[in-house]
Design a protein around this motif. Structure first.
Motif, mmCIF file in Angstrom:
data_model
loop_
_atom_site.group_PDB
_atom_site.id
_atom_site.type_symbol
_atom_site.label_atom_id
_atom_site.label_comp_id
_atom_site.label_asym_id
_atom_site.label_seq_id
_atom_site.Cartn_x
_atom_site.Cartn_y
_atom_site.Cartn_z
ATOM 1 N N LEU A 20 39.549 44.300 54.454
ATOM 2 C CA LEU A 20 40.980 44.196 54.728
ATOM 3 C C LEU A 20 41.645 43.427 53.589
ATOM 4 O O LEU A 20 41.321 42.260 53.352
ATOM 5 C CB LEU A 20 41.222 43.473 56.057
ATOM 6 N N LEU A 21 42.566 44.081 52.892
ATOM 7 C CA LEU A 21 43.182 43.491 51.707
ATOM 8 C C LEU A 21 44.631 43.117 51.988
ATOM 9 O O LEU A 21 45.394 43.909 52.546
ATOM 10 C CB LEU A 21 43.133 44.479 50.536
ATOM 11 N N ASP A 22 45.013 41.912 51.585
ATOM 12 C CA ASP A 22 46.384 41.427 51.695
ATOM 13 C C ASP A 22 47.163 41.965 50.493
ATOM 14 O O ASP A 22 47.131 41.388 49.406
ATOM 15 C CB ASP A 22 46.369 39.898 51.704
ATOM 16 N N GLY A 23 47.836 43.100 50.691
ATOM 17 C CA GLY A 23 48.431 43.827 49.585
ATOM 18 C C GLY A 23 49.325 42.990 48.691
ATOM 19 O O GLY A 23 49.072 42.847 47.491
ATOM 20 N N ALA A 24 50.397 42.424 49.251
ATOM 21 C CA ALA A 24 51.365 41.690 48.442
ATOM 22 C C ALA A 24 50.732 40.485 47.761
ATOM 23 O O ALA A 24 51.031 40.174 46.607
ATOM 24 C CB ALA A 24 52.546 41.255 49.293
ATOM 25 N N SER A 25 49.844 39.797 48.465
ATOM 26 C CA SER A 25 49.176 38.627 47.878
ATOM 27 C C SER A 25 48.426 39.027 46.611
ATOM 28 O O SER A 25 48.473 38.313 45.597
ATOM 29 C CB SER A 25 48.212 38.022 48.901
ATOM 30 N N LEU A 26 47.756 40.169 46.638
ATOM 31 C CA LEU A 26 46.959 40.589 45.492
ATOM 32 C C LEU A 26 47.811 41.171 44.375
ATOM 33 O O LEU A 26 47.568 40.905 43.195
ATOM 34 C CB LEU A 26 45.894 41.593 45.941
ATOM 35 N N TRP A 27 48.844 41.965 44.707
ATOM 36 C CA TRP A 27 49.616 42.523 43.588
ATOM 37 C C TRP A 27 50.545 41.497 42.955
ATOM 38 O O TRP A 27 50.856 41.596 41.772
ATOM 39 C CB TRP A 27 50.302 43.827 43.940
ATOM 40 N N PHE A 28 50.954 40.465 43.680
ATOM 41 C CA PHE A 28 51.667 39.364 43.039
ATOM 42 C C PHE A 28 50.762 38.675 42.026
ATOM 43 O O PHE A 28 51.193 38.351 40.912
ATOM 44 C CB PHE A 28 52.138 38.342 44.075
ATOM 45 N N ARG A 29 49.506 38.449 42.404
ATOM 46 C CA ARG A 29 48.580 37.786 41.486
ATOM 47 C C ARG A 29 48.277 38.666 40.280
ATOM 48 O O ARG A 29 48.146 38.179 39.161
ATOM 49 C CB ARG A 29 47.299 37.407 42.240
ATOM 50 N N ALA A 30 48.174 39.956 40.507
ATOM 51 C CA ALA A 30 47.950 40.872 39.387
ATOM 52 C C ALA A 30 49.140 40.855 38.437
ATOM 53 O O ALA A 30 48.970 40.846 37.208
ATOM 54 C CB ALA A 30 47.712 42.287 39.915
ATOM 55 N N PHE A 31 50.340 40.827 38.992
ATOM 56 C CA PHE A 31 51.553 40.822 38.173
ATOM 57 C C PHE A 31 51.597 39.607 37.258
ATOM 58 O O PHE A 31 51.950 39.712 36.077
ATOM 59 C CB PHE A 31 52.781 40.841 39.085
ATOM 60 N N HIS A 32 51.233 38.449 37.794
ATOM 61 C CA HIS A 32 51.314 37.213 37.006
ATOM 62 C C HIS A 32 50.111 37.020 36.085
ATOM 63 O O HIS A 32 50.170 36.200 35.162
ATOM 64 C CB HIS A 32 51.476 36.013 37.933
ATOM 65 N N ALA A 33 49.032 37.780 36.323
ATOM 66 C CA ALA A 33 47.827 37.611 35.510
ATOM 67 C C ALA A 33 47.807 38.508 34.277
ATOM 68 O O ALA A 33 47.095 38.220 33.313
ATOM 69 C CB ALA A 33 46.585 37.887 36.355
ATOM 70 N N ILE A 34 48.587 39.586 34.300
ATOM 71 C CA ILE A 34 48.530 40.587 33.232
ATOM 72 C C ILE A 34 49.896 40.664 32.547
ATOM 73 O O ILE A 34 50.928 40.713 33.224
ATOM 74 C CB ILE A 34 48.118 41.957 33.799
ATOM 75 N N PRO A 35 49.934 40.693 31.230
ATOM 76 C CA PRO A 35 51.219 40.705 30.515
ATOM 77 C C PRO A 35 52.077 41.919 30.870
ATOM 78 O O PRO A 35 51.576 43.030 31.038
ATOM 79 C CB PRO A 35 50.793 40.753 29.041
ATOM 80 N N GLU A 36 53.392 41.691 30.959
ATOM 81 C CA GLU A 36 54.323 42.771 31.279
ATOM 82 C C GLU A 36 54.499 43.751 30.125
ATOM 83 O O GLU A 36 55.100 44.822 30.307
ATOM 84 C CB GLU A 36 55.689 42.195 31.668
ATOM 85 N N LYS A 37 53.991 43.412 28.968
ATOM 86 C CA LYS A 37 54.142 44.319 27.820
ATOM 87 C C LYS A 37 53.364 45.616 28.023
ATOM 88 O O LYS A 37 53.578 46.597 27.309
ATOM 89 C CB LYS A 37 53.694 43.642 26.531
ATOM 90 N N SER A 72 32.504 50.344 54.186
ATOM 91 C CA SER A 72 32.577 51.662 54.808
ATOM 92 C C SER A 72 34.017 52.028 55.113
ATOM 93 O O SER A 72 34.366 53.205 55.193
ATOM 94 C CB SER A 72 31.772 51.671 56.109
ATOM 95 N N ARG A 73 34.858 51.006 55.270
ATOM 96 C CA ARG A 73 36.257 51.210 55.627
ATOM 97 C C ARG A 73 37.108 50.197 54.877
ATOM 98 O O ARG A 73 36.660 49.071 54.623
ATOM 99 C CB ARG A 73 36.448 51.031 57.141
ATOM 100 N N VAL A 74 38.327 50.613 54.518
ATOM 101 C CA VAL A 74 39.240 49.744 53.772
ATOM 102 C C VAL A 74 40.657 49.963 54.290
ATOM 103 O O VAL A 74 41.074 51.102 54.515
ATOM 104 C CB VAL A 74 39.209 50.049 52.254
ATOM 105 N N VAL A 75 41.388 48.859 54.454
ATOM 106 C CA VAL A 75 42.824 48.932 54.754
ATOM 107 C C VAL A 75 43.550 47.932 53.864
ATOM 108 O O VAL A 75 43.180 46.751 53.820
ATOM 109 C CB VAL A 75 43.139 48.604 56.229
ATOM 110 N N VAL A 76 44.573 48.405 53.152
ATOM 111 C CA VAL A 76 45.469 47.526 52.406
ATOM 112 C C VAL A 76 46.630 47.204 53.350
ATOM 113 O O VAL A 76 47.374 48.099 53.757
ATOM 114 C CB VAL A 76 45.976 48.192 51.122
ATOM 115 N N CYS A 77 46.752 45.937 53.712
ATOM 116 C CA CYS A 77 47.720 45.525 54.739
ATOM 117 C C CYS A 77 49.047 45.123 54.098
ATOM 118 O O CYS A 77 49.070 44.420 53.080
ATOM 119 C CB CYS A 77 47.143 44.381 55.562
ATOM 120 N N LEU A 78 50.157 45.559 54.710
ATOM 121 C CA LEU A 78 51.478 45.447 54.114
ATOM 122 C C LEU A 78 52.412 44.575 54.936
ATOM 123 O O LEU A 78 52.289 44.473 56.166
ATOM 124 C CB LEU A 78 52.101 46.843 53.981
#
Length: 339
Positions: free
Chosen positions: A12-29, A58-64
């Motif tokens: 079970l993945l916390d969608g916004a929590s992870l994509w916020f971290r990805a956004f700040h970890a990788i350059p916007e260029k 076996s199963r995955v859900v990205v939670c929003l």
């Protein structure tokens, strides 16, 4: 909820929590051919691929978050997440302050997940935390791994009733993520082992959480909060002891808790995640062996300049399937007993 064991955990993945971290970890260029930023998309896709590769679910859900600041929580504690409101002149009422270049990437991410065949889940009027809490609490078949950068979700850890629930806390990124069960929560935060998950929520209510706009009880920090929950067992027992003259409680602590009585009743409901939400999934949560729409996924990979992370995601799906098949096959010594 699945009804037959499938050999791998429910991830079970916390969608916004992870994509916020990805956004700040990788350059916007890093951009697509049309100039749109794709740093969050690329980073999030790599995170998902890495998690699938490591945990072989076996199963995955990205939670929003269908509502990032639910009305019932705001009504209970008006300061809830107020520091994260968008206060610009043209912002919609109640809108979250999100970087302009991240918002469009959320739709890109959802496009990639749909083409890959990975389920997303949400509940009307509630946060991703409540979706995670509901799916983890209801699960009775497969072990659960919740992945988030939000410590509040440590309240979900359990060993009993089976299956176990673990929380992979990624507050400092996946490379430094820590896997928590009841023993780890108890050891790190000083709460009772026998009810470590609920006790963590009680401790957090007392301590407060500045990241969510929850002030906590004035004069009580994390160590004091953990000590009180350990001594009395729960927040309910602690607040009941405030009015019990025979309770072993220092007068200073008693005064602080009495002054915060109204706040504690409200904050306890805010801190605890909803575990009986009406969750809707975009598709079945079984992790596909191959992308649901490979042509669309290839198209998105090219359009979003995301060929490498999407290739890794496809490889992760295949590897997870192979691992599940291996787990389901009888070992040699088991086969010999069946002959």
């Amino acid at each position: 909820m699945n009804t037959a064991t499938s050999g791998g955990p429910l991830l079970l993945l916390d969608g916004a929590s992870l994509w916020f971290r990805a956004f700040h970890a990788i350059p916007e260029k890093i951009t697509a051919s049309d100039g749109r930023s794709v740093n969050a998309l690329r980073g999030f896709t790599d995170m998902v691929a890495s998690l699938i590769t490591k945990h072989k679910p076996s199963r995955v859900v990205v939670c929003l978050d269908l509502e990032w600041r639910p009305a019932f929580r705001v009504a209970l504690v008006p300061t809830y997440k107020t520091h994260r409101l968008d206060t610009t002149a043209d912002a919609a009422p109640g809108a979250e302050d999100v970087p302009d270049t991240l918002t469009p990437q959320v739709e890109m991410i959802l496009d990639v997940l749909a083409a890959a065949g990975i389920a997303t889940g949400g509940a009307i009027g509630l946060e991703a935390d409540d979706v995670l809490g509901t799916l983890a609490t209801r699960e009775r078949t497969d072990p659960v791994v919740v992945v988030s950068g939000d410590r509040d979700l440590l309240q979900l850890v359990r060993d009993d009733p089976a299956p176990p629930v673990r929380v992979l806390y990624a507050g400092r990124g996946l490379a430094k993520a820590e896997l928590f069960g009841p023993a780890e929560v108890s050891a790190k935060y000083g709460v009772p082992l026998e009810n470590a998950g609920p006790a963590y929520a009680d401790m957090a209510t007392l301590r407060g959480d500045s990241s969510d706009g929850l002030p906590g009880v004035a004069g009580i920090g994390e160590k004091s909060a953990a000590m009180l929950i350990s001594r009395f067992g729960s927040l309910d027992a602690l607040t009941a002891a405030v009015d019990d003259p025979a309770a072993d409680m220092a007068q200073g602590i008693r005064a602080k808790l009495r002054a915060a009585e109204t706040y504690l009743k409200a904050a306890a409901r805010v801190t605890r995640v909803v575990c009986d939400a009406d969750v809707e999934l975009s598709c079945p949560d079984t992790l596909p062996t191959t992308p649901a729409d490979p042509d669309r996924l290839r198209e998105l990979a090219t359009a979003y300049n995301a060929e490498s992370p999407i290739t890794r995601l496809i490889a992760a799906l295949t590897a997870a399937h192979s691992a599940r098949r291996h787990r389901s096959l009888p070992h040699k010594h088991e086969a010999s007993h069946t002959q």
